[in-house]
Design an enzyme around this catalytic site. Structure first.
Site, PDB file in Angstrom:
ATOM      1  CG  HIS A 125      -2.098  -0.991   1.300  1.00 49.90           C
ATOM      2  ND1 HIS A 125      -2.713  -1.416   0.077  1.00 49.90           N
ATOM      3  CD2 HIS A 125      -2.237  -2.072   2.137  1.00 49.90           C
ATOM      4  CE1 HIS A 125      -3.419  -2.422   0.427  1.00 49.90           C
ATOM      5  NE2 HIS A 125      -3.123  -2.831   1.681  1.00 49.90           N
ATOM      6  CG  ASP A 161      -2.807  -8.464   0.776  1.00 51.41           C
ATOM      7  OD1 ASP A 161      -2.044  -8.801   1.743  1.00 51.41           O
ATOM      8  OD2 ASP A 161      -3.930  -7.776   0.904  1.00 51.41           O
ATOM      9  CG  HIS A 163      -6.490  -5.387   1.864  1.00 51.13           C
ATOM     10  ND1 HIS A 163      -5.935  -6.189   2.856  1.00 51.13           N
ATOM     11  CD2 HIS A 163      -7.536  -5.115   2.396  1.00 51.13           C
ATOM     12  CE1 HIS A 163      -6.729  -6.302   4.012  1.00 51.13           C
ATOM     13  NE2 HIS A 163      -7.891  -5.447   3.627  1.00 51.13           N
ATOM     14  CG  ASP A 248      -4.934 -10.109   3.603  1.00 52.51           C
ATOM     15  OD1 ASP A 248      -4.419 -10.578   2.682  1.00 52.51           O
ATOM     16  OD2 ASP A 248      -4.842  -9.178   3.881  1.00 52.51           O
TER      17      ASP A 248
HETATM   18 ZN   LIG Z   1      -3.889  -7.201   2.929  1.00 52.68          ZN
END
Ligand SMILES: [Zn+2]
Length: 347
Positions: A125, A161, A163, A248
């Site tokens: 991120h 991931d 995200h 995740d």
């Molecule tokens: Zn994540």
């Protein structure tokens, strides 16, 4: 196959009690690794800190100085407490980035066939001038730029991931040398990564997003890798595959609603091992991103290392999700159409 593991206890010193991205994540991985017997079958390579020049290929000098200053002055949090710096964070983040670089160096030099950098803080991120979403420096992006600086011309980053790796996407959005592919859950943080985000200028077409809705599981993720990633990778012809390996997307994770299993996530790693073998002499480097169910994280990393070693499928200690998973073939068909791939056969 030979697999290198890169880890350092300094990664535990970046931690904040009560925050989901804390030292217990990596401690659970180390405990699981010790119990698994995998230490004896892998090569331990000590990480080295990334140099300022190496970090500076991705992040602005002002941002690097800011993180160092925040750490030296005792730490801070931002984004409503989401992202934090404590006294050890700058050194840990520089070592995490260096671990990813060292993993690439090891694979390029033939010290190991593939490698897994077990690092914290995570990175995908973080953009050139900002840390967010628990991330300070973008480890995978810094490793990709190091590979390009070493003479490689094309690097593929695959990100499974939960995200979207908004930082990685932004860093390489107009860069044709780095293809960024991400599967992620749509409708949660960070809110980027829609199918129409495909790159810009010379990088047009080298950003590939598969934003799944909640409830999608192993079958849809595998289909994304088979119908989208594999043909895109064959077209791109990477010389190295880097992986933002987050766990995740597992069904037990408290931060998301994808329904992947350990077997399913490991199946993605197996597909990456096969693609790397086919396209770039097996050169494959995983770097740890998210994963907040401690049991799934430890089991997922161990099963991934077994896949890197080329071992047959292992047991899934957490089993299938307690809810039925869905498919989203309409989304995959749209991604195929946008990127000029053959239409989806009946999957
Ligand atoms: Zn994540």
């Amino acid at each position: 196959m030979t697999t290198a593991i890169l880890y350092d206890p300094l990664f535990l010193a970046h931690t904040l009690a009560g925050h989901p991205e804390n030292r217990e994540r990596l401690e659970s991985i180390i405990t699981a690794l010790d119990k698994s017997g995998l230490r004896d079958r892998t090569i331990a390579i000590p990480p080295r800190p990334a140099s300022r020049e190496e970090v500076g290929r991705v992040h602005s000098p002002a941002y690097i100085d800011l993180i160092r200053h925040l750490a030296e002055s005792g730490g801070d949090t931002w984004d409503g407490g989401e992202t934090y710096v404590v006294r050890a964070s700058y050194d840990a983040a520089v070592l995490a980035a260096g671990a990813a670089i060292r993993a690439v160096e090891a694979v390029l030099a033939g010290e190991a066939d593939n490698a897994f950098a077990l690092v914290r803080p995570p990175g995908h991120h973080a953009s050139a001038g900002a840390g967010e979403g628990f991330c300070l420096f973008n480890n995978v992006a810094i490793a990709a730029r190091a590979a390009l600086a070493a003479g490689l011309e094309r690097v593929l980053i695959a990100d499974f991931d939960l995200h979207h790796g908004n930082g990685t996407q932004a860093i390489f959005y107009d860069d044709p040398a780095v293809l960024y592919f991400s599967t992620h859950q749509w409708g949660i943080y960070p809110g980027t990564g829609w199918v129409t985000e495909t790159g810009h200028g010379p990088g047009l077409g080298t950003t590939v997003n598969v934003p799944f809705s909640a409830g999608v599981g192993d079958s849809a993720l595998a289909a994304a890798f088979d119908a989208v990633l594999a043909p895109i990778a064959r077209r791109f012809r990477p010389e190295l595959i880097l992986v933002s390996a987050g766990f995740d997307a597992h069904w037990s994770d408290p931060l998301g609603s994808l329904l992947a299993t350990i077997t399913g996530l490991t199946g993605l790693v197996r597909r990456l091992v096969a693609l790397a073998g086919e396209l770039c002499a097996g050169r494959l480097v995983l770097s740890l991103e998210g994963g907040y169910s401690l049991d799934a994280l430890g089991a997922g990393v161990c099963a991934s290392i077994r896949a890197l070693l080329g071992e047959a499928e292992a047991d899934d200690p957490l089993g299938p999700p307690p809810w039925p998973e869905r498919r989203d073939d309409a989304l995959l068909a749209r991604v195929c159409q946008i990127h000029g791939l053959p239409p989806l056969k009946s999957l």
